[in-house]
Design a protein around this motif. Structure first.
Motif, mmCIF file in Angstrom:
data_model
loop_
_atom_site.group_PDB
_atom_site.id
_atom_site.type_symbol
_atom_site.label_atom_id
_atom_site.label_comp_id
_atom_site.label_asym_id
_atom_site.label_seq_id
_atom_site.Cartn_x
_atom_site.Cartn_y
_atom_site.Cartn_z
ATOM 1 N N ALA A 45 0.649 -5.530 -8.020
ATOM 2 C CA ALA A 45 -0.270 -5.722 -6.902
ATOM 3 C C ALA A 45 0.293 -5.013 -5.689
ATOM 4 N N THR A 46 -0.535 -4.183 -5.111
ATOM 5 C CA THR A 46 -0.115 -3.477 -3.914
ATOM 6 C C THR A 46 -0.721 -4.188 -2.727
ATOM 7 N N THR A 47 0.158 -4.593 -1.865
ATOM 8 C CA THR A 47 -0.334 -5.250 -0.663
ATOM 9 C C THR A 47 -0.021 -4.355 0.522
ATOM 10 N N VAL A 48 -0.988 -4.229 1.372
ATOM 11 C CA VAL A 48 -0.835 -3.405 2.559
ATOM 12 C C VAL A 48 -0.874 -4.335 3.751
ATOM 13 N N THR A 49 0.132 -4.251 4.535
ATOM 14 C CA THR A 49 0.184 -5.115 5.703
ATOM 15 C C THR A 49 -0.676 -4.523 6.808
ATOM 16 N N VAL A 50 -0.982 -5.329 7.780
ATOM 17 C CA VAL A 50 -1.780 -4.898 8.921
ATOM 18 C C VAL A 50 -1.032 -3.803 9.692
ATOM 19 N N ASP A 51 0.259 -3.942 9.817
ATOM 20 C CA ASP A 51 1.054 -2.937 10.527
ATOM 21 C C ASP A 51 0.999 -1.582 9.814
ATOM 22 N N GLU A 52 1.080 -1.605 8.488
ATOM 23 C CA GLU A 52 1.018 -0.365 7.728
ATOM 24 C C GLU A 52 -0.360 0.285 7.868
ATOM 25 N N LEU A 53 -1.383 -0.531 7.856
ATOM 26 C CA LEU A 53 -2.748 -0.037 8.014
ATOM 27 C C LEU A 53 -2.938 0.569 9.405
ATOM 28 N N GLN A 54 -2.413 -0.094 10.421
ATOM 29 C CA GLN A 54 -2.520 0.428 11.779
ATOM 30 C C GLN A 54 -1.732 1.728 11.930
ATOM 31 N N ALA A 55 -0.572 1.807 11.302
ATOM 32 C CA ALA A 55 0.232 3.027 11.356
ATOM 33 C C ALA A 55 -0.514 4.182 10.687
ATOM 34 N N LEU A 56 -1.141 3.895 9.543
ATOM 35 C CA LEU A 56 -1.926 4.907 8.849
ATOM 36 C C LEU A 56 -3.114 5.341 9.696
ATOM 37 N N GLU A 57 -3.766 4.396 10.312
ATOM 38 C CA GLU A 57 -4.906 4.687 11.181
ATOM 39 C C GLU A 57 -4.465 5.589 12.343
ATOM 40 N N GLN A 58 -3.323 5.303 12.929
ATOM 41 C CA GLN A 58 -2.805 6.123 14.032
ATOM 42 C C GLN A 58 -2.505 7.552 13.561
ATOM 43 N N LYS A 59 -1.957 7.684 12.376
ATOM 44 C CA LYS A 59 -1.671 9.010 11.836
ATOM 45 C C LYS A 59 -2.959 9.796 11.621
ATOM 46 N N VAL A 60 -3.972 9.109 11.087
ATOM 47 C CA VAL A 60 -5.259 9.767 10.856
ATOM 48 C C VAL A 60 -5.880 10.186 12.185
ATOM 49 N N LEU A 61 -5.823 9.308 13.183
ATOM 50 C CA LEU A 61 -6.385 9.630 14.500
ATOM 51 C C LEU A 61 -5.649 10.807 15.140
ATOM 52 N N ARG A 62 -4.335 10.851 14.993
ATOM 53 C CA ARG A 62 -3.564 11.981 15.524
ATOM 54 C C ARG A 62 -3.944 13.276 14.806
ATOM 55 N N ALA A 63 -4.107 13.178 13.492
ATOM 56 C CA ALA A 63 -4.496 14.363 12.715
ATOM 57 C C ALA A 63 -5.881 14.856 13.145
ATOM 58 N N VAL A 64 -6.796 13.932 13.354
ATOM 59 C CA VAL A 64 -8.144 14.287 13.806
ATOM 60 C C VAL A 64 -8.068 14.956 15.178
ATOM 61 N N GLU A 65 -7.256 14.415 16.063
ATOM 62 C CA GLU A 65 -7.103 14.978 17.409
ATOM 63 C C GLU A 65 -6.501 16.375 17.349
ATOM 64 N N ILE A 66 -5.516 16.562 16.491
ATOM 65 C CA ILE A 66 -4.898 17.886 16.341
ATOM 66 C C ILE A 66 -5.923 18.899 15.831
ATOM 67 N N VAL A 67 -6.705 18.500 14.837
ATOM 68 C CA VAL A 67 -7.721 19.396 14.285
ATOM 69 C C VAL A 67 -8.771 19.726 15.346
ATOM 70 N N ARG A 68 -9.193 18.723 16.112
ATOM 71 C CA ARG A 68 -10.184 18.947 17.170
ATOM 72 C C ARG A 68 -9.645 19.920 18.214
ATOM 73 N N LYS A 69 -8.408 19.689 18.634
ATOM 74 C CA LYS A 69 -7.788 20.557 19.634
ATOM 75 C C LYS A 69 -7.658 21.982 19.112
ATOM 76 N N GLU A 70 -7.235 22.127 17.866
ATOM 77 C CA GLU A 70 -7.092 23.460 17.269
ATOM 78 C C GLU A 70 -8.443 24.169 17.194
ATOM 79 N N ARG A 71 -9.494 23.444 16.864
ATOM 80 C CA ARG A 71 -10.832 24.045 16.808
ATOM 81 C C ARG A 71 -11.278 24.504 18.187
#
Length: 93
Positions: A5-31
């Motif tokens: 069973a893989t359990t994902v903590t709220v902190d891990e989910l928030q960290a992943l969300e932050q990484k995705v948001l940063r990646a989206v921001e980088i892509v937007r800025k590059e465009r």
């Protein structure tokens, strides 16, 4: 059969969300930067074309002036020759 069973903590989910948001921001800025660079390239290309056209016109004008100068030189030599003949005739008088 063993199931892991893989359990994902709220902190891990928030960290992943932050990484995705940063990646989206980088892509937007590059465009945005790419679009700005493409616009600048288009502007510079247009300026270059305009300068090429101006240079071509100047070269044509220079050629015309050179032709006129050569023509005037020929006329000057013709007049000089005629004047020398007239002076020779005057000296004989």
């Amino acid at each position: 059969m063993s199931t892991t069973a893989t359990t994902v903590t709220v902190d891990e989910l928030q960290a992943l969300e932050q990484k995705v948001l940063r990646a989206v921001e980088i892509v937007r800025k590059e465009r945005e930067e790419r679009a700005a660079a493409e616009a600048k390239v288009a502007q510079l290309t247009q300026q270059l074309q305009s300068l090429r056209e101006q240079l071509e016109l100047q070269q044509m004008e220079t050629q015309d002036v050179q032709t006129q100068v050569e023509s005037l030189k020929g006329e000057r030599e013709n007049v000089r020759g005629r004047m020398e003949k007239l002076l020779e005739q005057l000296e004989t008088l």
